[in-house]
Design a protein around this motif. Structure first.
Motif, PDB file in Angstrom:
ATOM      1  N   ASN A   1       0.908  -1.174   0.000  1.00 54.38           N
ATOM      2  CA  ASN A   1       0.000   0.000   0.000  1.00 54.38           C
ATOM      3  C   ASN A   1       0.930   1.202   0.000  1.00 54.38           C
ATOM      4  O   ASN A   1       1.755   1.323   0.920  1.00 54.38           O
ATOM      5  CB  ASN A   1      -0.827  -0.058   1.283  1.00 54.38           C
TER       6      ASN A   1
ATOM      7  N   CYS B   1      -6.259   5.752   7.460  1.00 56.07           N
ATOM      8  CA  CYS B   1      -5.477   4.807   6.671  1.00 56.07           C
ATOM      9  C   CYS B   1      -4.475   4.132   7.608  1.00 56.07           C
ATOM     10  O   CYS B   1      -3.584   4.789   8.137  1.00 56.07           O
ATOM     11  CB  CYS B   1      -4.746   5.560   5.557  1.00 56.07           C
TER      12      CYS B   1
ATOM     13  N   HIS C   1     -15.653  -0.896   6.398  1.00 56.82           N
ATOM     14  CA  HIS C   1     -15.236  -2.124   5.698  1.00 56.82           C
ATOM     15  C   HIS C   1     -16.356  -3.155   5.630  1.00 56.82           C
ATOM     16  O   HIS C   1     -16.911  -3.561   6.658  1.00 56.82           O
ATOM     17  CB  HIS C   1     -14.014  -2.738   6.393  1.00 56.82           C
TER      18      HIS C   1
ATOM     19  N   ASN D   1     -15.089   0.221   1.773  1.00 51.67           N
ATOM     20  CA  ASN D   1     -14.035  -0.654   1.234  1.00 51.67           C
ATOM     21  C   ASN D   1     -14.562  -2.083   1.287  1.00 51.67           C
ATOM     22  O   ASN D   1     -15.396  -2.411   2.161  1.00 51.67           O
ATOM     23  CB  ASN D   1     -12.776  -0.504   2.088  1.00 51.67           C
TER      24      ASN D   1
ATOM     25  N   THR E   1      -8.372  -6.726  -1.095  1.00 49.32           N
ATOM     26  CA  THR E   1      -9.230  -5.570  -0.793  1.00 49.32           C
ATOM     27  C   THR E   1      -9.451  -4.656  -1.992  1.00 49.32           C
ATOM     28  O   THR E   1      -8.491  -4.318  -2.700  1.00 49.32           O
ATOM     29  CB  THR E   1      -8.592  -4.727   0.343  1.00 49.32           C
TER      30      THR E   1
ATOM     31  N   GLU F   1     -10.380  -0.920  -2.610  1.00 47.59           N
ATOM     32  CA  GLU F   1     -10.350   0.281  -1.780  1.00 47.59           C
ATOM     33  C   GLU F   1     -11.132   1.447  -2.381  1.00 47.59           C
ATOM     34  O   GLU F   1     -10.901   1.865  -3.519  1.00 47.59           O
ATOM     35  CB  GLU F   1      -8.904   0.745  -1.555  1.00 47.59           C
TER      36      GLU F   1
ATOM     37  N   THR G   1      -6.050  -2.791  -3.959  1.00 45.46           N
ATOM     38  CA  THR G   1      -4.723  -2.388  -3.491  1.00 45.46           C
ATOM     39  C   THR G   1      -4.040  -3.643  -2.944  1.00 45.46           C
ATOM     40  O   THR G   1      -4.705  -4.636  -2.643  1.00 45.46           O
ATOM     41  CB  THR G   1      -4.806  -1.326  -2.378  1.00 45.46           C
TER      42      THR G   1
ATOM     43  N   CYS H   1      -4.514  -3.340   2.797  1.00 45.62           N
ATOM     44  CA  CYS H   1      -5.327  -2.266   3.391  1.00 45.62           C
ATOM     45  C   CYS H   1      -5.294  -2.460   4.911  1.00 45.62           C
ATOM     46  O   CYS H   1      -5.813  -3.457   5.413  1.00 45.62           O
ATOM     47  CB  CYS H   1      -6.757  -2.344   2.861  1.00 45.62           C
TER      48      CYS H   1
END
Ligand code: API
Length: 263
Positions: free
Chosen positions: A13, A76, A140, A173, A189, A191, A198, A201
């Motif tokens: 990431n 993040c 999520h 996400n 994932t 995103e 990505t 995550c």
């Protein structure tokens, strides 16, 4: 104007990092931020992170996060870990850090080359069959499934991210999860704000670890997550059915290159 930048990655990431303590870049420079994250016309990254002067007593710095689409976003986890490594590089910290991000206060530590970031407590988890939803600083949606390597993440992730109930609340996400063994999960994932898969995550694997424990797919309070970009671990204390505290996300974070942008 020339601004020095630093490129970091945490399990794949990747982020453009700027020491913005002199406020060289404004939070409203969406177009510039989107261009810097563009993998053809700019530096290329999943997101951009500003390190700014702390506003809270006891903090070492402040974190401001932008997705690759140029919009300021929610927390993040991998970016937070990379920011701690960046702060050490700048000699702002030694091996401990305290900072504030969009979702509140965070502590972090550096040990044996790995960065551990304390995440926000979780006390609301929705579960229905093989689907879970929770917010670990970012929202999520989690699908417990099999053969994650065969899933078209961009297609299937976008379909969920742009559907009800997420479409009218800024999206979510989407994580596809496969159990690999005792307290070990494979995670891929999609995103939000990158609008693609990505390689990792951080808030996503944190959500997966907690959802796995809450749904009794895992029985330990330390979970290993294998993502396309590497491995992360998540540890936590469970105080009640949906009450998780002392949540720590641990993994590597490395500076890849540095340069100068003209804008
Ligand atoms: N794309 C996420 C934010 C970055 C999350 C991810 N990069 C992480 O490591 O937690 C969102 O808009 O909710």
């Amino acid at each position: 104007m020339k601004i020095p930048f630093f490129k970091y990655q945490g399990t794949g990431n990747d982020f453009v990092m700027l020491d913005n303590r002199q406020h060289l870049l404004s939070k409203n420079d969406t177009k510039i931020i989107k261009k810097l994250c563009d993998r053809k016309f700019g530096i290329g990254a999943d997101g951009l992170i500003l390190l700014e002067e702390p506003e809270v007593n006891g903090d070492d710095f402040k974190m401001i996060y932008f997705n690759a689409d140029g919009n300021e976003s929610s927390m993040c986890g991998n970016g937070g870990r990379c920011l701690v490594a960046f702060a050490k590089y700048l000699n702002i910290i030694e091996d401990k850090a305290a900072f504030t991000a969009v979702d509140g206060p965070h502590k972090a530590s550096i040990k044996e080359g790995l960065i551990s970031l304390q995440m926000q407590n979780v006390n609301k988890i929705s579960q229905k069959g093989n689907i879970s939803f929770l917010d670990t600083g970012s929202p999520h949606h989690i699908v417990f499934t099999s053969n994650v390597k065969d899933i078209n993440i961009k297609e299937e992730g976008a379909a969920i991210r742009y559907s009800e109930p997420y479409v009218e609340r800024g999206g979510a996400n989407v994580n596809f999860v496969e159990a690999e063994g005792e307290n070990t999960f494979l995670v891929r994932t999609y995103e939000r704000g990158v609008e693609d898969e990505t390689l990792s995550c951080g808030t996503g694997v944190t959500a997966v670890a907690i959802a796995a424990n809450a749904s009794e797919r895992a029985n330990a309070n330390k979970i290993k997550l294998k993502v396309p970009g590497g491995e992360l671990s998540v540890s936590f204390s469970k105080k009640g059915a949906e009450n998780y505290t002392d949540i720590w996300l641990t993994g590597p974070a490395e500076q890849v290159f540095k340069g100068e942008i003209t804008c």
